[in-house]
Design a protein around this motif. Structure first.
Motif, PDB file in Angstrom:
ATOM      1  N   TRP A   1      -4.055 -42.912 -12.593  1.00 14.87           N
ATOM      2  CA  TRP A   1      -5.365 -43.041 -13.234  1.00 14.87           C
ATOM      3  C   TRP A   1      -5.709 -44.504 -13.482  1.00 14.87           C
ATOM      4  CZ3 TRP A   1      -6.533 -45.324 -17.875  1.00 14.87           C
ATOM      5  CH2 TRP A   1      -7.859 -45.176 -18.310  1.00 14.87           C
ATOM      6  N   LEU A   2      -4.712 -45.303 -13.885  1.00 19.03           N
ATOM      7  CA  LEU A   2      -4.965 -46.709 -14.161  1.00 19.03           C
ATOM      8  C   LEU A   2      -5.400 -47.446 -12.898  1.00 19.03           C
ATOM      9  CD1 LEU A   2      -4.818 -48.870 -16.382  1.00 19.03           C
ATOM     10  CD2 LEU A   2      -2.475 -49.323 -15.640  1.00 19.03           C
TER      11      LEU A   2
ATOM     12  N   TYR B   1      -8.868 -46.475 -12.195  1.00 17.78           N
ATOM     13  CA  TYR B   1      -9.742 -47.103 -13.187  1.00 17.78           C
ATOM     14  C   TYR B   1     -10.028 -48.562 -12.834  1.00 17.78           C
ATOM     15  CZ  TYR B   1     -11.298 -48.728 -17.778  1.00 17.78           C
ATOM     16  OH  TYR B   1     -12.005 -49.289 -18.799  1.00 17.78           O
TER      17      TYR B   1
ATOM     18  N   HIS C   1     -12.301 -48.556  -9.588  1.00 21.85           N
ATOM     19  CA  HIS C   1     -13.563 -47.813  -9.622  1.00 21.85           C
ATOM     20  C   HIS C   1     -14.797 -48.720  -9.572  1.00 21.85           C
ATOM     21  CE1 HIS C   1     -16.894 -45.614 -11.661  1.00 21.85           C
ATOM     22  NE2 HIS C   1     -16.514 -44.691 -10.809  1.00 21.85           N
TER      23      HIS C   1
ATOM     24  N   SER D   1      -3.852 -41.471  -7.012  1.00 23.48           N
ATOM     25  CA  SER D   1      -4.987 -42.272  -7.458  1.00 23.48           C
ATOM     26  C   SER D   1      -6.196 -42.063  -6.562  1.00 23.48           C
ATOM     27  CB  SER D   1      -4.589 -43.752  -7.488  1.00 23.48           C
ATOM     28  OG  SER D   1      -5.680 -44.563  -7.853  1.00 23.48           O
TER      29      SER D   1
ATOM     30  N   THR E   1      -7.802 -38.896  -7.562  1.00 29.77           N
ATOM     31  CA  THR E   1      -8.448 -39.111  -8.855  1.00 29.77           C
ATOM     32  C   THR E   1      -9.772 -39.839  -8.690  1.00 29.77           C
ATOM     33  OG1 THR E   1      -6.279 -39.226  -9.927  1.00 29.77           O
ATOM     34  CG2 THR E   1      -8.153 -40.126 -11.146  1.00 29.77           C
TER      35      THR E   1
ATOM     36  N   TRP F   1     -13.705 -38.542  -9.663  1.00 29.91           N
ATOM     37  CA  TRP F   1     -14.028 -39.308 -10.861  1.00 29.91           C
ATOM     38  C   TRP F   1     -15.279 -38.774 -11.560  1.00 29.91           C
ATOM     39  CZ3 TRP F   1     -11.130 -43.265 -12.928  1.00 29.91           C
ATOM     40  CH2 TRP F   1     -11.710 -43.998 -13.964  1.00 29.91           C
TER      41      TRP F   1
ATOM     42  N   SER G   1     -15.609 -36.814 -15.139  1.00 32.83           N
ATOM     43  CA  SER G   1     -16.438 -37.370 -16.212  1.00 32.83           C
ATOM     44  C   SER G   1     -17.429 -36.332 -16.724  1.00 32.83           C
ATOM     45  CB  SER G   1     -17.176 -38.611 -15.710  1.00 32.83           C
ATOM     46  OG  SER G   1     -16.267 -39.605 -15.264  1.00 32.83           O
TER      47      SER G   1
ATOM     48  N   ALA H   1     -17.119 -45.760 -24.026  1.00 35.97           N
ATOM     49  CA  ALA H   1     -16.590 -46.001 -22.681  1.00 35.97           C
ATOM     50  C   ALA H   1     -16.942 -47.398 -22.194  1.00 35.97           C
ATOM     51  CB  ALA H   1     -17.128 -44.947 -21.722  1.00 35.97           C
TER      52      ALA H   1
ATOM     53  N   ASP I   1     -14.260 -50.232 -21.211  1.00 36.25           N
ATOM     54  CA  ASP I   1     -14.278 -50.856 -19.889  1.00 36.25           C
ATOM     55  C   ASP I   1     -14.341 -52.375 -20.011  1.00 36.25           C
ATOM     56  OD1 ASP I   1     -14.538 -50.400 -16.907  1.00 36.25           O
ATOM     57  OD2 ASP I   1     -16.325 -51.612 -17.261  1.00 36.25           O
TER      58      ASP I   1
ATOM     59  N   GLY J   1     -10.367 -52.458 -19.405  1.00 33.47           N
ATOM     60  CA  GLY J   1     -10.506 -52.654 -17.959  1.00 33.47           C
ATOM     61  C   GLY J   1     -10.757 -54.093 -17.579  1.00 33.47           C
TER      62      GLY J   1
END
Length: 397
Positions: A42-43, A46, A49, A198, A201, A205, A209, A228, A232, A236
């Motif tokens: 997931w990381l 993320y 993305h 990933s 995922t 996405w 969400s 969020a 981010d 992020g």
């Protein structure tokens, strides 16, 4: 009917909570490896993305292209304003590019780095063997310089102790190198599995969400989106900035070492790029590694000049480039940053070095936003019954 005191109920509930928490922790440890792989997958999604979303929106800014057209650029630029890479295709291209970069790095890096690692191991082992003579000679020089008998420096280890320590240190080098190679091989297989998880995922996405938002009452959707956005920007943004800093540091270190003719340039540059990911202590460690390779060969002047060049580069990096790349990504004061690292290392070990600051920064930003919104709501005056409404919707009514 006998009434149970409230304190007894509280103690029973607290004991039950501790028991349930312990059982859940045991269950978590059983699946810790799987949870870690899913979290890293997931990381990675993320972090990547924003790149896939950028391709989906269009890689060429429409106002910029329209400005070129108004200045007399060819009209075919108008086609670029409508150029989009659909989200699934963009995700596939990004992950194929990442996998290709990894494979190319392995094909080019392994033949280069393995001989350097073996040569560095041999050099360190030889220095470990020479260390007793050097240290005993240093002990004699100290005794002669301060005009004291050598016996007065008996607090220092003896020659035999230095020799035992040198043999022990030389024996550590090769097993550490073999264990590192084994872990890298096992980590590569695990990384390929994480890459596949990933990728899927990333494809789901938007669906994930929407499903998460569907579980939350619509009245809280704006708060969730604001939260969020803050996460981010802090979590992020910090991670993406750190990865970019690591890439820049590795490339600059390699270039400086090649320019000075230092040995082990590829291996030390790779380690410098990785170690700078560790907050607070990563930069000093990365600064001393490259000149040490020249000092081990006796090139003291060249090593000093390399150290000065890298020191100037780090000042430019951390005072000019890093603020532009990270901005106020975390917003943590220095004292809270240090506390976050110490607590993160205590709880998560090595991973605490990497993730403590962005996690603490995200929590700090959310708490600051919550307290600010509460204070603003308490200070907001309430309109009286006879006063006109300040709401434009109410005014139109």
């Amino acid at each position: 009917m006998v009434r149970v005191p409230r304190l007894v109920l509280f103690l029973v509930a607290f004991a039950a909570l501790i028991y349930v928490t312990e059982r859940l922790w045991q269950l978590f440890t059983m699946f810790a490896d799987l949870v870690r792989m899913l979290a890293l997958a997931w990381l990675l999604a993320y972090v990547l993305h924003p790149l896939v979303a950028w391709l989906d929106r269009g890689p060429f800014p429409e106002p910029w292209l329209e400005g070129l057209i108004r200045r007399g650029a060819p009209l075919w630029l108008r086609v670029l304003t409508r150029f989009r890479i659909p989200y699934p295709i963009g995700a596939t291209l990004v992950y194929i590019g990442l996998l290709a970069a990894i494979l190319i790095g392995l094909l080019l890096g392994v033949p280069l780095l393995v001989p350097q690692a073996l040569e560095l191991t041999t050099l360190l082992a030889s220095y470990f063997q020479k260390a007793p003579e050097i240290l005993v000679e240093l002990q004699r020089d100290l005794a002669a310089r301060f005009n004291v008998p050598v016996e007065s420096l008996a607090i220092l280890p003896s020659r035999e102790a230095w020799q035992d320590l040198a043999r022990l240190g030389a024996g550590w080098v090769l097993p550490i190198l073999v264990e590192t190679a084994r872990r890298i091989g096992g980590g590569l297989v695990e990384f390929l599995l994480i890459l596949a998880l990933s990728y899927y995922t990333m494809l789901d996405w938007h669906n994930l969400s929407r499903q998460i938002l569907a579980l939350i009452p619509p009245a809280y959707h704006d708060e969730i989106r604001a939260t969020a956005a803050i996460l981010d920007r802090t979590f992020g943004g910090f991670l993406r900035g750190q990865l970019l800093i690591a890439l820049i540091n590795g490339l600059v270190t390699w270039g400086v070492m090649v320019a000075f003719g230092a040995p082990f340039a590829g291996l030390i540059a790779l380690l410098a790029g990785l170690v700078i990911l560790i907050p607070l202590i990563g930069a000093p460690i990365a600064l001393w590694g490259p000149p040490l390779t020249l000092w081990l060969r006796g090139e003291w002047s060249a090593g000093l000049w390399m150290w000065i060049v890298l020191l100037i580069y780090q000042q430019v990096l951390f005072h000019l480039l890093v603020p532009r790349m990270l901005g106020e990504a975390t917003g943590l004061p220095p004292l809270l940053t240090l506390i976050a690292v110490l607590v993160g290392v205590r709880l998560l070990g090595f991973w605490g070095f990497i993730f403590a600051i962005p996690i603490a920064g995200a929590g700090y930003s959310l708490a600051f936003l919550l307290l600010t919104s509460r204070s603003a709501s308490t200070r907001a005056p309430e309109p009286s019954a006879g006063s006109p409404s300040i709401d434009p919707i109410e005014d139109r009514k």
